[in-house]
Design a protein around this motif. Structure first.
Motif, mmCIF file in Angstrom:
data_model
loop_
_atom_site.group_PDB
_atom_site.id
_atom_site.type_symbol
_atom_site.label_atom_id
_atom_site.label_comp_id
_atom_site.label_asym_id
_atom_site.label_seq_id
_atom_site.Cartn_x
_atom_site.Cartn_y
_atom_site.Cartn_z
ATOM 1 N N VAL A 236 0.255 5.351 -8.188
ATOM 2 C CA VAL A 236 0.719 5.234 -9.571
ATOM 3 C C VAL A 236 2.068 5.930 -9.736
ATOM 4 C CG1 VAL A 236 0.245 5.902 -11.965
ATOM 5 C CG2 VAL A 236 -1.598 4.984 -10.549
ATOM 6 N N ALA A 237 2.218 7.091 -9.129
ATOM 7 C CA ALA A 237 3.498 7.801 -9.198
ATOM 8 C C ALA A 237 4.614 6.977 -8.562
ATOM 9 C CB ALA A 237 3.377 9.162 -8.507
ATOM 10 N N ALA A 238 4.298 6.272 -7.486
ATOM 11 C CA ALA A 238 5.292 5.421 -6.834
ATOM 12 C C ALA A 238 5.680 4.245 -7.725
ATOM 13 C CB ALA A 238 4.749 4.914 -5.496
ATOM 14 N N VAL A 239 4.692 3.696 -8.428
ATOM 15 C CA VAL A 239 4.988 2.614 -9.386
ATOM 16 C C VAL A 239 5.882 3.141 -10.499
ATOM 17 C CG1 VAL A 239 3.938 1.146 -11.150
ATOM 18 C CG2 VAL A 239 2.938 1.260 -8.865
ATOM 19 N N ARG B 104 0.833 -1.202 0.000
ATOM 20 C CA ARG B 104 0.000 0.000 0.000
ATOM 21 C C ARG B 104 0.871 1.257 0.000
ATOM 22 N NH1 ARG B 104 -5.692 1.186 2.965
ATOM 23 N NH2 ARG B 104 -5.921 3.350 2.250
ATOM 24 N N ALA B 105 1.931 1.231 0.797
ATOM 25 C CA ALA B 105 2.777 2.412 0.956
ATOM 26 C C ALA B 105 3.586 2.677 -0.310
ATOM 27 C CB ALA B 105 3.713 2.229 2.138
ATOM 28 N N PRO B 106 3.665 3.918 -0.744
ATOM 29 C CA PRO B 106 4.401 4.250 -1.971
ATOM 30 C C PRO B 106 5.846 3.751 -1.986
ATOM 31 C CG PRO B 106 3.049 6.113 -1.319
ATOM 32 C CD PRO B 106 2.961 5.107 -0.206
ATOM 33 N N ARG B 107 6.547 3.881 -0.899
ATOM 34 C CA ARG B 107 7.959 3.475 -0.877
ATOM 35 C C ARG B 107 8.110 1.986 -1.184
ATOM 36 N NH1 ARG B 107 12.250 4.778 4.036
ATOM 37 N NH2 ARG B 107 14.096 3.867 3.039
ATOM 38 N N GLN B 108 7.250 1.162 -0.593
ATOM 39 C CA GLN B 108 7.345 -0.275 -0.848
ATOM 40 C C GLN B 108 6.894 -0.616 -2.266
ATOM 41 O OE1 GLN B 108 8.721 -2.596 1.364
ATOM 42 N NE2 GLN B 108 8.710 -3.745 -0.566
ATOM 43 N N LEU B 109 5.906 0.105 -2.791
ATOM 44 C CA LEU B 109 5.484 -0.095 -4.178
ATOM 45 C C LEU B 109 6.663 0.133 -5.130
ATOM 46 C CD1 LEU B 109 2.006 1.660 -4.303
ATOM 47 C CD2 LEU B 109 2.449 -0.755 -4.762
ATOM 48 N N THR B 110 7.386 1.216 -4.923
ATOM 49 C CA THR B 110 8.533 1.521 -5.772
ATOM 50 C C THR B 110 9.556 0.395 -5.718
ATOM 51 O OG1 THR B 110 8.227 3.904 -5.493
ATOM 52 C CG2 THR B 110 10.404 3.171 -6.173
ATOM 53 N N ALA B 111 9.824 -0.103 -4.519
ATOM 54 C CA ALA B 111 10.798 -1.189 -4.358
ATOM 55 C C ALA B 111 10.322 -2.451 -5.074
ATOM 56 C CB ALA B 111 11.026 -1.464 -2.873
ATOM 57 N N LEU C 107 3.455 -3.777 -16.615
ATOM 58 C CA LEU C 107 2.705 -4.313 -15.482
ATOM 59 C C LEU C 107 1.310 -3.724 -15.471
ATOM 60 C CD1 LEU C 107 2.451 -2.035 -12.899
ATOM 61 C CD2 LEU C 107 4.903 -2.330 -13.046
ATOM 62 N N ASN C 108 0.359 -4.503 -14.962
ATOM 63 C CA ASN C 108 -0.971 -4.004 -14.637
ATOM 64 C C ASN C 108 -0.968 -3.574 -13.188
ATOM 65 O OD1 ASN C 108 -1.952 -4.629 -17.154
ATOM 66 N ND2 ASN C 108 -3.358 -6.221 -16.459
ATOM 67 N N PHE C 109 -1.615 -2.460 -12.891
ATOM 68 C CA PHE C 109 -1.670 -1.949 -11.520
ATOM 69 C C PHE C 109 -3.082 -1.439 -11.268
ATOM 70 C CE2 PHE C 109 -0.801 1.588 -8.427
ATOM 71 C CZ PHE C 109 -0.492 0.759 -7.356
ATOM 72 N N GLU C 110 -3.789 -2.096 -10.346
ATOM 73 C CA GLU C 110 -5.210 -1.834 -10.160
ATOM 74 C C GLU C 110 -5.496 -0.885 -9.009
ATOM 75 O OE1 GLU C 110 -6.336 -6.029 -7.933
ATOM 76 O OE2 GLU C 110 -5.647 -6.026 -10.021
ATOM 77 N N ASP C 111 -6.674 -0.260 -9.052
ATOM 78 C CA ASP C 111 -7.014 0.713 -8.012
ATOM 79 C C ASP C 111 -7.988 0.189 -6.964
ATOM 80 O OD1 ASP C 111 -9.415 0.820 -9.444
ATOM 81 O OD2 ASP C 111 -9.159 2.899 -10.121
#
Length: 247
Positions: free
Chosen positions: A133-136, A91-98, A111-115
């Motif tokens: 999305v910005a984190a992805v 959920r957290a942006p930092r972990q999404l980026t990683a 990649l597909n990324f759902e809301d």
């Protein structure tokens, strides 16, 4: 060819009115079968990956398993591969980026990324999902981010889908601004509504091909046609039928 070159080549396959057909796969065997049949690119589906490997859908497949499966598929064929990454396993942006950085390391170019909030009936609010999305996007500059909205999937009454178009297009614009490359509208099967999304969206639109023909998708201006769990479900039915027909 570098990763960036492969990613750009994959992005270029998304042409409104001439959709990239992604008949979703789940393992090396299915990847080789579809590649051998003439596919231009491959895409996993979260449901068939889960079902084929003994898990439930909805991020129940461990992330390491998802990445290992992606790595095996990509090593087995010479086509661009995009991965159904569900909600990014965080959920957290930092972990999404990683997590996206790890996905890119497998060689996946998309990649597909759902809301939706995975495992619930809720959808992230627009502001939080745009941040996600910005984190992805921060995970890799070149990976193709296919931002999915679950608005239409969550609304089972298709007669109400027209009422969701304004919100869907608002989400498309916000996701585009946050760095998305495509907009996925599973659950929307009315060709006229699909055409309105394509007309109102700056991103190439991805349709889920349940209740939609390729001819309808082309006419609507769809740039990507996905089949999700359909190939796996049909193949399992055929397998069972062949067994039942044994004498």
């Amino acid at each position: 060819m570098t990763y960036s070159d492969r990613a750009r080549a994959f992005a270029a396959l998304h042409q409104p009115g001439d959709p990239l057909v992604l008949y979703n796969i789940w393992d090396v065997g299915s990847a080789r079968a579809i590649a051998g049949a003439g596919a231009r690119a491959l895409a996993t589906g979260s449901y068939p990956v889960a079902m084929a490997h003994g898990f439930a859908d909805g991020e129940q497949v461990p992330l390491d398993y998802v990445l290992d499966n992606a790595r095996r598929i990509i090593a087995s064929i010479d086509l661009p591969v995009t991965i159904d990454f569900e909600g990014g396993y965080a959920r957290a942006p930092r972990q999404l980026t990683a997590n996206v950085r790890r996905l890119a390391e497998t060689g996946a170019v998309g990649l597909n990324f759902e809301d939706q909030v995975v495992g619930s009936d809720r959808i992230y609010c627009l502001e939080e999902q745009a941040e996600r999305v910005a984190a992805v996007r921060a995970g890799h500059a070149d990976i193709f981010v296919n931002a999915r909205t679950d608005l239409f999937l969550k609304e089972k009454d298709s007669s109400k889908h027209a009422d969701l178009l304004t919100e869907a297009l608002e989400r498309a614009a916000a996701y585009a601004e946050a760095g998305a490359d495509g907009f996925f509208v599973p659950g929307l099967s009315d060709p006229d509504l699909l055409a309105r999304v394509c007309e109102g969206c700056a991103l190439p639109v991805n349709a889920f091909m349940r209740g939609v023909t390729l001819a309808q998708a082309r006419q609507a201006g769809v740039a990507r046609a996905s089949y999700g769990p359909i190939p796996h479900t049909r193949l399992m039915q055929v397998l069972a039928e062949h067994f039942q027909a044994l004498e």
